[in-house]
Design a protein around this motif. Sequence first.
Motif, PDB file in Angstrom:
ATOM      1  N   CYS A 211       0.786  -1.400  -0.068  1.00 50.63           N
ATOM      2  CA  CYS A 211      -0.085  -0.068   0.051  1.00 50.63           C
ATOM      3  C   CYS A 211       0.775   1.256   0.204  1.00 50.63           C
ATOM      4  O   CYS A 211       0.405   2.457  -0.204  1.00 50.63           O
ATOM      5  CB  CYS A 211      -0.848   0.082   1.176  1.00 50.63           C
TER       6      CYS A 211
ATOM      7  N   CYS B 132      -1.849   3.034   4.484  1.00 51.89           N
ATOM      8  CA  CYS B 132      -2.446   1.689   4.813  1.00 51.89           C
ATOM      9  C   CYS B 132      -3.140   1.860   6.149  1.00 51.89           C
ATOM     10  O   CYS B 132      -2.720   2.698   7.113  1.00 51.89           O
ATOM     11  CB  CYS B 132      -1.566   0.497   4.956  1.00 51.89           C
TER      12      CYS B 132
ATOM     13  N   CYS C 225      -6.584   0.582  -0.263  1.00 55.27           N
ATOM     14  CA  CYS C 225      -7.761  -0.153  -0.939  1.00 55.27           C
ATOM     15  C   CYS C 225      -8.720   1.187  -1.650  1.00 55.27           C
ATOM     16  O   CYS C 225      -8.683   2.179  -1.328  1.00 55.27           O
ATOM     17  CB  CYS C 225      -8.361  -0.799   0.132  1.00 55.27           C
TER      18      CYS C 225
HETATM   19 FE1  FES Z   1      -3.545  -1.302   2.853  1.00 50.73          FE
HETATM   20 FE2  FES Z   1      -6.201  -1.746   2.438  1.00 50.73          FE
HETATM   21  S1  FES Z   1      -4.717  -3.148   3.099  1.00 50.73           S
HETATM   22  S2  FES Z   1      -5.262   0.020   2.664  1.00 50.73           S
END
Ligand code: FES
Length: 595
Positions: free
Chosen positions: A61, A129, A202
């Motif tokens: 991320c 993240c 995400c």
């Molecule tokens: Fe890192 Fe969703 S796993 S933002």
Amino acid sequence: MAKGTQGSERRGFEKNLTNYGDRGFSTFLRKAFIKGAGFTDDALDRPIIGIASTGSAYNPCHGNAPQLLDAIRRGVLLAGGLPMDFPTISIHESFSFPTSMFLRNLMSMDTEEMIRAQPMDAVVLIGGCDKTVPAQLMGAASAGVPAIQLVTGSMLTGSHRGSRVGACTDCRRYWASYRAEEIDEAEIGDVNNQLVASVGTCSVMGTASTMACLTEALGMMVSGGAAPPAVTADRMRVAERTGSMAVQLARTGLTPDRIMTRQAFENALRVLLAIGGSTNGIIHLTAIAGRMGYSIDLKRVDAFSRETPVLIDLKPSGQYYMEDFHKAGGVPALLRELRPLLHLDAMTVSGRTLEQELDDAPASFDQAVIRPFARPIYPQGGIAVLQGNLAPGFAIIKQSAASGHLMEHEGRAVVFENAQDMAERIDRDDLDVDADDILVLKNIGPTGAPGMPEAGYLPIPKKLARQGVKDMVRISDGRMSGTAGGTIVLHVTPEASIGGTLAVVQTGDRIRLSVKERSIQLLVDESEIQTRLQAMRIARPDAERGYKKLYLNAVLQADRGVDFDFLMPTADKGAIPAERPKTDPDSSQQAGSPE
Ligand code: FES
């Protein structure tokens, strides 16, 4: 050697000197070492901008952290500062055992102490993240040094057999289909390649996106900084602006306590509700506010929720993704719709008020992702706060992502004592369960697991999934991913492992959920509840040594943000929201019906 000022006014490399009992020698030695890296006195006399860098091979991320670092440095140098990056702990959701939440406070302590220990006039925090941004804001709030948050930005969406997909709402959707035997091994393997189409956080309104939006609403980020995806030129320009603004912060000395005020937290709560934000957002916001001396009054948050509609049509409450939100205008466009509910005089990192920032933000335009206030996708805020004998403290439900037919529901409890028990039994064909039952999972709270895992999204038992059951009422003292949806009651407080009522629920007991009445009740006599509690003789969990011992001894419940008790400030600035939520009774803007 440049002469520094005295006391708390010391700046740059003369701040936070290692103590040898001789300030002059400490400065002399420090400069000798840093000159070993080739710096000149001219460079060392500039405002020093620390950059908390959280790039890590274990954190995809944050996979664009090197490029962000370059852009921040460029911004710092253009504004006449000296960038100094340093590492801190980096936490990724899928690479953190036992849970990322277990490590959030450790990261906040690392961030706070490194800001405090090293000389810097301002600091840029690179987070993204889920747990990283709250950890950094908690640390920055406690350190008291001028700070500005940058997020890595969301990942791009992928495509699976013609359908647009993104982590991680679609991860759960496809996995549920696989469990229900609707798709086969080959297809679940194919979709695994498409769910995360690039580096970044995400792509839905999960916890990372939620925290990015809340940070912008708090005023701790450049205007428009929350939504640009990780791999875009817009994201790099935000990073460059962030670096330049950090130098301005160093010059003005604008500290987090003058930005993260009561007004700023109320603005952030409005945004949390209006974006259908992650339930984790309420825990993290509580923890950040706690570091500033504020508590969050959940009853008043619920009052906010009743008058703040969900305006963002993003998964898991809606249909779009973060890149669409960015193209639609991002947080500034949302804040314009929320204007009557906001404190527009709140200060931001730019040294300008929220109102000034909104006035200068790019013009809004017709689009489908950010709804007008009068045409919401859900008429109330995304999160409802529940209370009752099953959750004497509180519990929450993400009502905007729940099933309408289950929001008023009474059913028989099917109880799992802990996550292991659930894993062993939930898919057995002889599990006594039907679709009207209520699944209860105990001992996944702050001390229970420990680390309050995101196991509150209990899977639908396989035998029911095969029959086409998509949702059931599920209750736990744990959390769920912000990317998940369903009729799921979370954060039951006090948790089971310290003797909350949840500990004594038995299979066969009846439970009643009423989101309308904001109530969660165990339909068992109070005397029977007390008898069961006394028979259990529950002792708070402990550990033999190390961070786990520190965590278990110090961690607070969900209503205190799951922070450590010894990190709380001594000053008590009172509860947020203020007793009278800020509304404009004469406003013609009233939330209408969802479409
Ligand atoms: Fe890192 Fe969703 S796993 S933002």
